[in-house]
Design an enzyme around this catalytic site. Structure first.
Site, short mmCIF file in Angstrom:
data_model
loop_
_atom_site.label_atom_id
_atom_site.label_comp_id
_atom_site.label_asym_id
_atom_site.label_seq_id
_atom_site.Cartn_x
_atom_site.Cartn_y
_atom_site.Cartn_z
N ASN A 65 -6.84 6.49 4.51
CA ASN A 65 -8.21 6.96 4.34
C ASN A 65 -8.40 8.42 4.76
O ASN A 65 -9.50 8.94 4.68
CB ASN A 65 -9.20 6.06 5.08
CG ASN A 65 -8.97 6.05 6.57
OD1 ASN A 65 -7.93 6.48 7.06
ND2 ASN A 65 -9.95 5.54 7.30
N ASN A 73 -9.08 3.68 -0.76
CA ASN A 73 -9.51 4.64 0.26
C ASN A 73 -8.76 5.97 0.21
O ASN A 73 -9.32 7.01 0.56
CB ASN A 73 -9.39 4.03 1.65
CG ASN A 73 -10.46 2.99 1.88
OD1 ASN A 73 -11.56 3.08 1.35
ND2 ASN A 73 -10.14 1.98 2.67
N HIS A 95 0.82 -1.21 0.00
CA HIS A 95 0.00 0.00 0.00
C HIS A 95 0.85 1.26 0.00
O HIS A 95 0.35 2.36 -0.22
CB HIS A 95 -0.91 -0.02 1.22
CG HIS A 95 -2.32 0.45 1.00
ND1 HIS A 95 -2.91 0.57 -0.25
CD2 HIS A 95 -3.28 0.81 1.89
CE1 HIS A 95 -4.15 0.99 -0.12
NE2 HIS A 95 -4.40 1.15 1.17
N ASP A 150 -0.68 2.90 -5.14
CA ASP A 150 -0.68 1.48 -5.49
C ASP A 150 -1.95 1.16 -6.25
O ASP A 150 -2.99 1.78 -6.03
CB ASP A 150 -0.59 0.62 -4.22
CG ASP A 150 -1.75 0.87 -3.27
OD1 ASP A 150 -1.89 2.01 -2.79
OD2 ASP A 150 -2.52 -0.07 -3.00
#
Length: 189
Positions: free
Chosen positions: A68, A114, A20, A93
């Site tokens: 997020n 997110n 991520h 990503d």
């Protein structure tokens, strides 16, 4: 400032090596190549630096809120330097691309990401540039969270690093308005 480059990821040592964080890896590589140091800027809640490439002033932003909540730090730094949303390149990503693949894209949906979802919310638009760094997909939607928060294999990481290198090689064309040339070169892999 001509462009703001925002790399998405999660802060802290627990996440540093996870898939991520491909956006963080990309900007860290760019900063290292330029000999620039990313420093914590509390007013924007991001690791940041400025550098000059190809006659342009670039701002680099690695939000230090979790994925997020990426939008606030990016918006804060962009507002400070008066960078319009169309001059922001978000690097993230991408599950829908295999490791070793990278794509430049204008606008579009968040695809469940997110970080992009939060950026769409704070920008009030989906119309901004994205550099999508492929990390591959685990095969089933129920495995996605563990996968993106997992560490890539040595082979996957090598391929991701190669995609980052190819992305940075086309960055001068992209930043100087030669987006078609940058996309053609990057998308030919």
């Amino acid at each position: 400032m001509d462009w703001l480059l925002a790399g998405l990821g999660n802060p802290g040592a627990d996440y540093a090596r996870t898939r991520h964080n491909a956006g963080f890896w990309t900007l860290q590589t760019l900063a290292d190549r330029a000999g620039a140091s990313l420093r914590m800027e509390r007013r924007w809640r991001c690791l940041a630096t400025r550098l000059h490439e190809q006659g342009l002033e670039l701002g680099l932003c690695l939000p230090q809120d979790f994925m997020n909540r990426s939008g606030g730090p990016v918006r804060s730094m962009a507002a400070f330097y008066k960078v319009p949303v169309e001059r922001i390149l978000v690097i993230h990503d991408e599950l829908d691309l295999p490791p070793g693949t990278a794509r430049l894209k204008w606008g579009g949906g968040h695809g469940g990401h997110n970080g992009l979802r939060d950026l769409d919310r704070v920008f009030g638009t989906r119309d901004y540039w994205r550099l999508r760094i492929g990390i591959g997909h685990p095969g089933h939607k129920d495995a996605v969270i563990g996968y993106v928060l997992g560490i890539p294999t040595v082979t996957e990481k090598t391929r991701i690093d190669e995609a980052i290198a190819r992305s940075l090689a086309v960055l001068p064309d992209f930043l100087n308005g030669r987006t078609d040339a940058a996309q053609k070169t990057l998308h030919s892999d």
